[in-house]
Design a protein around this motif. Sequence first.
Motif, PDB file in Angstrom:
ATOM      1  N   SER A 198       0.569  -1.186  -0.122  1.00 24.36           N
ATOM      2  CA  SER A 198       0.157   0.127  -0.088  1.00 24.36           C
ATOM      3  C   SER A 198       0.638   1.352   0.089  1.00 24.36           C
ATOM      4  O   SER A 198       0.662   2.288  -0.667  1.00 24.36           O
ATOM      5  CB  SER A 198      -0.852  -0.047   1.152  1.00 24.36           C
ATOM      6  N   ALA A 219       2.332   1.579  -3.532  1.00 23.35           N
ATOM      7  CA  ALA A 219       1.327   2.230  -4.294  1.00 23.35           C
ATOM      8  C   ALA A 219       0.939   3.821  -4.148  1.00 23.35           C
ATOM      9  O   ALA A 219       1.127   4.554  -5.055  1.00 23.35           O
ATOM     10  CB  ALA A 219       0.279   1.609  -4.474  1.00 23.35           C
ATOM     11  N   PHE A 220       0.988   4.054  -2.918  1.00 28.19           N
ATOM     12  CA  PHE A 220       0.735   5.531  -2.404  1.00 28.19           C
ATOM     13  C   PHE A 220       1.937   6.520  -3.010  1.00 28.19           C
ATOM     14  O   PHE A 220       1.589   7.333  -3.635  1.00 28.19           O
ATOM     15  CB  PHE A 220       0.736   5.705  -0.996  1.00 28.19           C
ATOM     16  N   ARG A 221       3.111   5.981  -2.870  1.00 25.54           N
ATOM     17  CA  ARG A 221       4.363   6.722  -3.181  1.00 25.54           C
ATOM     18  C   ARG A 221       4.127   6.773  -4.705  1.00 25.54           C
ATOM     19  O   ARG A 221       4.489   7.834  -5.505  1.00 25.54           O
ATOM     20  CB  ARG A 221       5.710   6.082  -2.714  1.00 25.54           C
ATOM     21  N   LYS A 222       4.061   5.776  -5.550  1.00 27.19           N
ATOM     22  CA  LYS A 222       3.985   5.730  -7.060  1.00 27.19           C
ATOM     23  C   LYS A 222       2.836   6.785  -7.379  1.00 27.19           C
ATOM     24  O   LYS A 222       3.021   7.406  -8.187  1.00 27.19           O
ATOM     25  CB  LYS A 222       3.677   4.237  -7.643  1.00 27.19           C
ATOM     26  N   ASP A 223       1.547   6.706  -6.893  1.00 26.58           N
ATOM     27  CA  ASP A 223       0.653   7.608  -7.171  1.00 26.58           C
ATOM     28  C   ASP A 223       1.067   9.147  -6.887  1.00 26.58           C
ATOM     29  O   ASP A 223       0.668   9.917  -7.598  1.00 26.58           O
ATOM     30  CB  ASP A 223      -0.658   7.293  -5.988  1.00 26.58           C
ATOM     31  N   GLN A 224       1.692   9.331  -5.807  1.00 26.45           N
ATOM     32  CA  GLN A 224       2.122  10.801  -5.625  1.00 26.45           C
ATOM     33  C   GLN A 224       2.991  11.023  -6.526  1.00 26.45           C
ATOM     34  O   GLN A 224       2.979  12.193  -6.933  1.00 26.45           O
ATOM     35  CB  GLN A 224       2.519  10.727  -4.015  1.00 26.45           C
ATOM     36  N   GLN A 225       3.941  10.259  -6.969  1.00 30.83           N
ATOM     37  CA  GLN A 225       5.112  10.565  -7.992  1.00 30.83           C
ATOM     38  C   GLN A 225       4.335  10.806  -9.276  1.00 30.83           C
ATOM     39  O   GLN A 225       4.827  11.909 -10.020  1.00 30.83           O
ATOM     40  CB  GLN A 225       5.986   9.399  -7.984  1.00 30.83           C
ATOM     41  N   GLU A 226       3.427   9.961  -9.637  1.00 27.77           N
ATOM     42  CA  GLU A 226       2.673  10.527 -11.015  1.00 27.77           C
ATOM     43  C   GLU A 226       2.082  11.616 -10.681  1.00 27.77           C
ATOM     44  O   GLU A 226       1.944  12.526 -11.946  1.00 27.77           O
ATOM     45  CB  GLU A 226       1.405   9.280 -11.433  1.00 27.77           C
ATOM     46  N   LYS A 227       1.407  12.173  -9.620  1.00 30.20           N
ATOM     47  CA  LYS A 227       0.899  13.157  -9.751  1.00 30.20           C
ATOM     48  C   LYS A 227       1.664  14.379  -9.891  1.00 30.20           C
ATOM     49  O   LYS A 227       1.458  15.607 -10.664  1.00 30.20           O
ATOM     50  CB  LYS A 227       0.066  13.335  -8.202  1.00 30.20           C
ATOM     51  N   THR A 283       2.831  14.832 -13.388  1.00 29.50           N
ATOM     52  CA  THR A 283       1.406  15.357 -14.166  1.00 29.50           C
ATOM     53  C   THR A 283       1.582  16.925 -13.915  1.00 29.50           C
ATOM     54  O   THR A 283       1.332  17.644 -14.701  1.00 29.50           O
ATOM     55  CB  THR A 283       0.298  14.772 -13.565  1.00 29.50           C
TER      56      THR A 283
END
Length: 156
Positions: free
Chosen positions: A88, A91-99, A102
Motif C-alpha cells: 500500500s 502504491a501510494f508513493r507511486k501515485d504521489q510521484q505520478e501526480k 503530471t
Amino acid sequence: MSEKTDDLNLPASVVTRIMKEAIPDGVAVSKEARQAISKAASVFVLYCTACANSHATKVKRKTLLGADVLAAMDDMEFEHFVPDLKESLAAFRKDQQEKKETAAERRKAAQAASAAVDSHADAGVDAAAAAQPAAMDAAAASHVEEPEAGGDAAEA
C-alpha cells in the motif's frame, strides 16, 4: 495534546463507511457496536502512532515516516500486516510521484503557452505600432477636402 478525549476519536462517518465496505450486504450494525469499533480503532491508531514516534525518537527524528509505522507494527506484534502495508505504501508513493509529474507537465505546458501568447502579443504590438503611422497617412490622404465647383464650402 488534545484537551478533550472526543477530539482523539476517529470521525464516526469514516468508521461507518469502512465497516459497511468490510461486511456483507444486509448485515446490520447497532449503534453501540459502531461506537465500540470506533473507539477501538481510535485506540489502535493512537497506540500505533505512539510506537512509531518511539521508533523515530530512537533514531533522533521528530518526523514520523512510513518506515516508523512499519517498525511499530512489528513492535505491536502485527508483523503479518507489514507486507500488505508495504504494498500500500509503495502504491501510494507511486501515485504521489505520478501526480507530481503530471503537475510539472501541466506547469511546463502552461508556461510554454503563456510564452507563445506573450511572443505573439509582442509581435502584434510591434506590427500595430509600425502600421499605425502608415494608416494615419492613408486616412489623412483620403480625407482631403476638395472645394465645391459652384461656391464656398461654408455656405452649404
